[in-house]
Design a protein around this motif. Structure first.
Motif: not given
Length: 89
Positions: A36-58
């Protein structure tokens, strides 16, 4: 960007200014596996690539996960969060 992933923004972020906490279980190479976490992480990676999220402190979402940090919505991500939350996506 897949509209199905955009519709999940309010599930991942309760409010547009919230941070999504990560830990090593989100990284697909980490043991033990957590699909489940790995699936969410894949989504987060796509959201990052689209510049919709950013990591905090990294610099990368990978390091945010491995170092138990978080990610947050960008201004554009918050805009899409509002669209998703109001059912416009």
């Amino acid at each position: 960007m897949d509209a199905k992933i955009l519709r999940l923004l309010p599930r991942y972020f309760n409010a547009p200014n919230d941070e999504y906490p990560l830990d090593p279980s989100y990284e697909p190479e980490a043991e033990p596996k957590h699909p489940e976490h790995e699936g969410i992480f894949a989504h987060l990676q796509k959201l990052r690539a689209a510049r919709l999220i950013v990591p905090v402190g990294e610099e990368h979402v990978y390091f945010a996960a491995m170092n138990s940090k978080s990610c947050k919505l960008t201004a554009l991500g918050a805009y899409y969060w509002h669209l998703a939350d109001s059912g416009k996506i």
